[in-house]
Design a protein around this motif. Structure first.
Motif, PDB file in Angstrom:
ATOM      1  N   PHE A 160      -6.604   6.404   7.091  1.00  0.00           N
ATOM      2  CA  PHE A 160      -7.471   5.331   6.584  1.00  0.00           C
ATOM      3  C   PHE A 160      -6.737   4.012   6.445  1.00  0.00           C
ATOM      4  O   PHE A 160      -7.366   2.964   6.295  1.00  0.00           O
ATOM      5  CB  PHE A 160      -8.165   5.732   5.276  1.00  0.00           C
ATOM      6  CG  PHE A 160      -7.237   6.061   4.131  1.00  0.00           C
ATOM      7  CD1 PHE A 160      -7.038   7.373   3.732  1.00  0.00           C
ATOM      8  CD2 PHE A 160      -6.572   5.054   3.448  1.00  0.00           C
ATOM      9  CE1 PHE A 160      -6.198   7.679   2.667  1.00  0.00           C
ATOM     10  CE2 PHE A 160      -5.730   5.340   2.392  1.00  0.00           C
ATOM     11  CZ  PHE A 160      -5.537   6.662   1.993  1.00  0.00           C
ATOM     12  N   GLU A 161      -5.383   4.032   6.488  1.00  0.00           N
ATOM     13  CA  GLU A 161      -4.679   2.748   6.406  1.00  0.00           C
ATOM     14  C   GLU A 161      -4.955   1.871   7.638  1.00  0.00           C
ATOM     15  O   GLU A 161      -4.817   0.663   7.570  1.00  0.00           O
ATOM     16  CB  GLU A 161      -3.180   2.955   6.205  1.00  0.00           C
ATOM     17  CG  GLU A 161      -2.784   3.393   4.791  1.00  0.00           C
ATOM     18  CD  GLU A 161      -3.057   2.340   3.707  1.00  0.00           C
ATOM     19  OE1 GLU A 161      -3.313   1.172   4.047  1.00  0.00           O
ATOM     20  OE2 GLU A 161      -3.036   2.709   2.518  1.00  0.00           O
TER      21      GLU A 161
ATOM     22  N   HIS B 273       0.868  -1.181   0.000  1.00  0.00           N
ATOM     23  CA  HIS B 273       0.000   0.000   0.000  1.00  0.00           C
ATOM     24  C   HIS B 273       0.902   1.228   0.000  1.00  0.00           C
ATOM     25  O   HIS B 273       1.646   1.438   0.960  1.00  0.00           O
ATOM     26  CB  HIS B 273      -0.873   0.046   1.251  1.00  0.00           C
ATOM     27  CG  HIS B 273      -2.024  -0.912   1.223  1.00  0.00           C
ATOM     28  ND1 HIS B 273      -3.088  -0.842   2.099  1.00  0.00           N
ATOM     29  CD2 HIS B 273      -2.283  -1.965   0.421  1.00  0.00           C
ATOM     30  CE1 HIS B 273      -3.953  -1.816   1.828  1.00  0.00           C
ATOM     31  NE2 HIS B 273      -3.491  -2.512   0.822  1.00  0.00           N
ATOM     32  N   ALA B 274       0.869   1.996  -1.078  1.00  0.00           N
ATOM     33  CA  ALA B 274       1.700   3.201  -1.151  1.00  0.00           C
ATOM     34  C   ALA B 274       0.819   4.427  -1.246  1.00  0.00           C
ATOM     35  O   ALA B 274      -0.152   4.449  -2.009  1.00  0.00           O
ATOM     36  CB  ALA B 274       2.632   3.127  -2.354  1.00  0.00           C
ATOM     37  N   ASN B 275       1.163   5.444  -0.467  1.00  0.00           N
ATOM     38  CA  ASN B 275       0.414   6.702  -0.468  1.00  0.00           C
ATOM     39  C   ASN B 275       1.371   7.881  -0.608  1.00  0.00           C
ATOM     40  O   ASN B 275       2.505   7.817  -0.136  1.00  0.00           O
ATOM     41  CB  ASN B 275      -0.359   6.855   0.853  1.00  0.00           C
ATOM     42  CG  ASN B 275      -1.508   5.870   0.971  1.00  0.00           C
ATOM     43  OD1 ASN B 275      -2.546   6.050   0.356  1.00  0.00           O
ATOM     44  ND2 ASN B 275      -1.308   4.806   1.747  1.00  0.00           N
TER      45      ASN B 275
END
Lengths: 244, 244
Positions: free
Chosen positions: A228-229, A216-218
């Motif tokens: 929200f992760e 998961h990359a933001n």
């Protein structure tokens, strides 16, 4: 296992205890549920009750009914002063300031600390699982930044851990440990991380031996992991520790 | 808007209709909920009722109570034969077999098709939102592979779309459209995609203009998107279309 404090607030029971010279905190549902247990590793310069740890733990306890345990890492929180670690930390800081490769220095330091924490965290699991209101249900691990650097060797070594959320860490030293991990991994990266080069983060994701691993990359910097992760972490642990 | 079929099965109402020469399917909760509407784009060689589309639509309708609409893309499903597109598709296939750059050829083809589908899908939204049991609630877009190639220009052009799940696509042609997208994006990549080079997928993620965008990458080939990502899609749309 020496308990020093036992309180309940807003549905969450908090017990402070120490195991040898390792100060720990255990959070459980006020009404015991004996579900999964999440062991969390805190970030560098933080401690077992840093605000981010407390907030995440409360989500796990209140939304999911799980238990959470955290130990102070060497040189952090309420641990007694350790001249050996302090000297290494000061030396590391000086070498970083002198322009040496941050990722490599940090990796070496994590290796040194992990040589101690892997055993400590196993003892913490032993002690906590012996408590009636926790029990020997499935175990998950959560750790980012320092909690990733120490978490990768821990998850690789500890068969009780059945799923791990890791992130904000790089592959410089951990790829060998990472390759021995076979449980599902959810890996969190910050796309504009000023401390972990993007390629180094991707190399660690690449290195995990797990058949199921999700990156998961933001956008954002090292300290800007989106809130929200946490929802994604809960869903991931639920899938592997409850439904799995 | 010409309806040809209207059935209910397992809590899901399915209506087949056509708009001009564009065959579409609309799925809604058997008990109308007037919540968000998800427009989905199907993959290349597939169609509006391909098994993966039906399964995902049922999750959106049954778990979340949303409506889902899908149109057959030109040259797909129940669309009348289109000599122009057939000729371009055959020509493309020949050039791929002759060794030309797949990503570039595909990008050019998507551009050609999107010039038609952007307008078609806007008309589909107009028509479906005029129905009492759908209404003008928030709109989301879901599309991977061809559904991403056509979805990027659509989401960039259509202000009714407030959140988009895209993926299994590359940046070769779409970076300009992607830069104009400002709504939250959840972007799905397969880490071992045999059709989209990894750097090309990362370039598209990089290109989105959105302040909130999350990359989800999983091991596996183009067609092996893990089923649990549907849960992440539901959580993402819920955050932006229901709670947002």
């Amino acid at each position: 296992m020496h308990f020093s404090d036992d309180t309940v607030s807003g549905g969450v029971r908090e017990q402070l205890f120490s195991l040898g010279d390792v100060p720990c905190v255990l959070w459980t549902p006020a009404t015991p549920a004996a579900g999964p247990l999440i062991l969390m590793g805190h970030g560098g310069g933080q401690h077992k009750k840093a605000p981010g740890m407390v907030a995440r733990a409360r989500r796990f306890v209140l939304d999911a009914g799980w238990s959470v345990v955290v130990a102070d890492a060497p040189g952090h929180g309420d641990r007694p002063t350790d001249e050996h670690f302090d000297r290494r930390a000061t030396e590391l800081q000086a070498r970083v300031e002198a322009g040496e490769d941050f990722a490599l220095l940090m990796a070496g330091f994590h290796e040194l600390v992990a040589a101690r924490t892997v055993g400590e965290w196993r003892s913490v699991l032993d002690a906590v699982q012996a408590l009636d209101h926790v029990g020997t249900g499935p175990v998950g691990y959560f750790g980012v930044s320092l909690g990733c650097g120490l978490g990768v060797p821990f998850v690789a070594a500890e068969p009780r851990v059945r799923a791990a959320v890791l992130g904000l860490g790089g592959g410089a030293a951990n790829t060998e440990h990472a390759a021995r991990i076979s449980v599902p991994v959810q890996f969190l990266m910050q796309w504009d991380d000023e401390r972990i080069p993007r390629a180094d983060g991707l190399a660690l994701f690449e290195a995990f031996g797990s058949a199921e691993k999700t990156l998961h990359a933001n956008p954002g910097k090292h300290g800007e992991l989106p809130r929200f992760e946490v929802d994604a972490n809960v869903a991931f642990f639920r899938r592997h520790l409850v439904e799995g």
